[in-house]
Design an enzyme around this catalytic site. Structure first.
Site, PDB file in Angstrom:
ATOM      1  N   HIS A  71       0.830  -1.220   0.000  1.00 41.81           N
ATOM      2  CA  HIS A  71       0.000   0.000   0.000  1.00 41.81           C
ATOM      3  C   HIS A  71       0.854   1.256   0.000  1.00 41.81           C
ATOM      4  O   HIS A  71       1.804   1.362   0.758  1.00 41.81           O
ATOM      5  CB  HIS A  71      -0.956  -0.014   1.202  1.00 41.81           C
ATOM      6  CG  HIS A  71      -2.103  -0.942   0.990  1.00 41.81           C
ATOM      7  ND1 HIS A  71      -1.950  -2.307   1.056  1.00 41.81           N
ATOM      8  CD2 HIS A  71      -3.386  -0.709   0.638  1.00 41.81           C
ATOM      9  CE1 HIS A  71      -3.118  -2.871   0.770  1.00 41.81           C
ATOM     10  NE2 HIS A  71      -4.003  -1.922   0.517  1.00 41.81           N
ATOM     11  N   PRO A  72       0.475   2.208  -0.843  1.00 38.53           N
ATOM     12  CA  PRO A  72       1.217   3.474  -0.876  1.00 38.53           C
ATOM     13  C   PRO A  72       0.859   4.307   0.344  1.00 38.53           C
ATOM     14  O   PRO A  72      -0.258   4.216   0.848  1.00 38.53           O
ATOM     15  CB  PRO A  72       0.680   4.153  -2.141  1.00 38.53           C
ATOM     16  CG  PRO A  72      -0.729   3.650  -2.250  1.00 38.53           C
ATOM     17  CD  PRO A  72      -0.710   2.231  -1.734  1.00 38.53           C
ATOM     18  N   GLU A  91      -9.405   7.175  -4.064  1.00 42.69           N
ATOM     19  CA  GLU A  91      -9.668   7.018  -2.627  1.00 42.69           C
ATOM     20  C   GLU A  91      -9.037   8.150  -1.824  1.00 42.69           C
ATOM     21  O   GLU A  91      -9.669   8.727  -0.929  1.00 42.69           O
ATOM     22  CB  GLU A  91      -9.130   5.653  -2.163  1.00 42.69           C
ATOM     23  CG  GLU A  91      -9.950   4.502  -2.712  1.00 42.69           C
ATOM     24  CD  GLU A  91      -9.194   3.179  -2.823  1.00 42.69           C
ATOM     25  OE1 GLU A  91      -9.797   2.205  -3.288  1.00 42.69           O
ATOM     26  OE2 GLU A  91      -7.993   3.118  -2.461  1.00 42.69           O
ATOM     27  N   GLN A  92      -7.793   8.468  -2.155  1.00 47.05           N
ATOM     28  CA  GLN A  92      -7.096   9.512  -1.400  1.00 47.05           C
ATOM     29  C   GLN A  92      -7.775  10.867  -1.618  1.00 47.05           C
ATOM     30  O   GLN A  92      -7.895  11.680  -0.711  1.00 47.05           O
ATOM     31  CB  GLN A  92      -5.617   9.549  -1.788  1.00 47.05           C
ATOM     32  CG  GLN A  92      -4.934   8.199  -1.478  1.00 47.05           C
ATOM     33  CD  GLN A  92      -3.454   8.317  -1.148  1.00 47.05           C
ATOM     34  OE1 GLN A  92      -2.966   9.362  -0.744  1.00 47.05           O
ATOM     35  NE2 GLN A  92      -2.722   7.209  -1.291  1.00 47.05           N
ATOM     36  N   PHE A 123       1.142   2.511   7.406  1.00 49.35           N
ATOM     37  CA  PHE A 123      -0.179   2.726   7.994  1.00 49.35           C
ATOM     38  C   PHE A 123      -1.226   2.594   6.891  1.00 49.35           C
ATOM     39  O   PHE A 123      -1.136   3.272   5.868  1.00 49.35           O
ATOM     40  CB  PHE A 123      -0.237   4.133   8.592  1.00 49.35           C
ATOM     41  CG  PHE A 123      -1.594   4.554   9.073  1.00 49.35           C
ATOM     42  CD1 PHE A 123      -2.115   4.055  10.259  1.00 49.35           C
ATOM     43  CD2 PHE A 123      -2.357   5.456   8.347  1.00 49.35           C
ATOM     44  CE1 PHE A 123      -3.366   4.448  10.719  1.00 49.35           C
ATOM     45  CE2 PHE A 123      -3.613   5.864   8.793  1.00 49.35           C
ATOM     46  CZ  PHE A 123      -4.107   5.360   9.985  1.00 49.35           C
ATOM     47  N   CYS A 126      -8.905   2.691   5.399  1.00 47.26           N
ATOM     48  CA  CYS A 126      -9.809   2.849   4.258  1.00 47.26           C
ATOM     49  C   CYS A 126     -10.111   4.342   4.086  1.00 47.26           C
ATOM     50  O   CYS A 126     -10.916   4.917   4.810  1.00 47.26           O
ATOM     51  CB  CYS A 126     -11.094   2.050   4.506  1.00 47.26           C
ATOM     52  SG  CYS A 126     -12.287   2.234   3.182  1.00 47.26           S
TER      53      CYS A 126
HETATM   54  N1  LIG Z   1      -1.862   3.642   3.109  1.00 45.83           N
HETATM   55  C1  LIG Z   1      -3.165   3.443   2.795  1.00 45.83           C
HETATM   56  O1  LIG Z   1      -4.025   3.307   3.642  1.00 45.83           O
HETATM   57  N2  LIG Z   1      -3.449   3.402   1.470  1.00 45.83           N
HETATM   58  C2  LIG Z   1      -4.721   3.187   0.987  1.00 45.83           C
HETATM   59  N3  LIG Z   1      -5.921   3.406   1.663  1.00 45.83           N
HETATM   60  C3  LIG Z   1      -6.893   3.541   0.731  1.00 45.83           C
HETATM   61  O2  LIG Z   1      -8.089   3.725   0.972  1.00 45.83           O
HETATM   62  N4  LIG Z   1      -6.357   3.476  -0.509  1.00 45.83           N
HETATM   63  C4  LIG Z   1      -5.021   3.316  -0.418  1.00 45.83           C
HETATM   64  O3  LIG Z   1      -4.200   3.278  -1.303  1.00 45.83           O
END
Ligand SMILES: NC(=O)N[C@H]1NC(=O)NC1=O
Length: 172
Positions: A71-72, A91-92, A123, A126
């Protein structure tokens, strides 16, 4: 292309197509799609998400760590460079992470770094279920937890992200 497929359409895809459509329901981890496409037919998007969740739950500790590590960071380097996956970008953005104040950005980066240093994985939360404030608060609070605890919490967040990504692809 796949947006809004009916579950019957998902069930009738050939296996490779199914894997291709669902390859990023868990960030950069197509193994989930590979595992669940062989378990069709599904009754609904919800059923699919349950099966994906069970697959994530049964992974050994190293597998769960690997998933988290893919995950980024939220509002991190990849986001700055415009190199996030399209799913993660969306999402971000929905959490407002693309519009942080300079102060929020510094705080987010410091907390993300501390988190990674303490646990050895990033970390994960969602983003679509949270806004900037809640994410910063969550980061601070979760930094106090044990590694075991965070492995479990992180995977639960991955399951929420996965459920929403499936919902984007399958009409209910
Ligand atoms: N670090 C992290 O939580 N990344 C994620 N969360 C999310 O909802 N999309 C992501 O890429």
């Amino acid at each position: 292309m796949a947006k809004g497929m009916k579950i019957e359409e998902v069930n009738s895809l050939i296996n490779d197509e199914c894997v291709d459509v669902f390859k990023n329901i868990v960030e950069c981890f197509p193994q989930v799609a590979k595992a669940i496409c062989t378990q069709r037919p599904f009754r609904s998007a919800e059923h699919m998400a349950d099966v994906a969740g069970k697959y994530l739950d049964q992974l050994p500790t190293e597998g769960k760590e690997e998933v988290l590590k893919l995950h980024p960071d939220l509002a991190g380097r990849l986001a700055d460079e415009g190199k996030l996956t399209s799913e993660s970008t969306k999402e971000q953005k929905s959490a407002g992470l693309d519009k942080l104040s300079a102060q929020e950005k510094i705080k987010m980066n410091q907390l993300n770094t501390s988190y990674r240093e303490k646990f050895g994985f990033p970390f994960v939360i969602c983003a679509r279920e949270n806004k900037v404030e809640a994410i910063l608060q969550g980061l601070e609070a979760r930094l106090k937890n044990t590694r075991d605890n965070e492995l479990g919490t992180g995977i639960n967040e991955v399951k929420k992200i996965c459920r929403l990504r499936i919902d984007d692809l399958v009409t209910s």
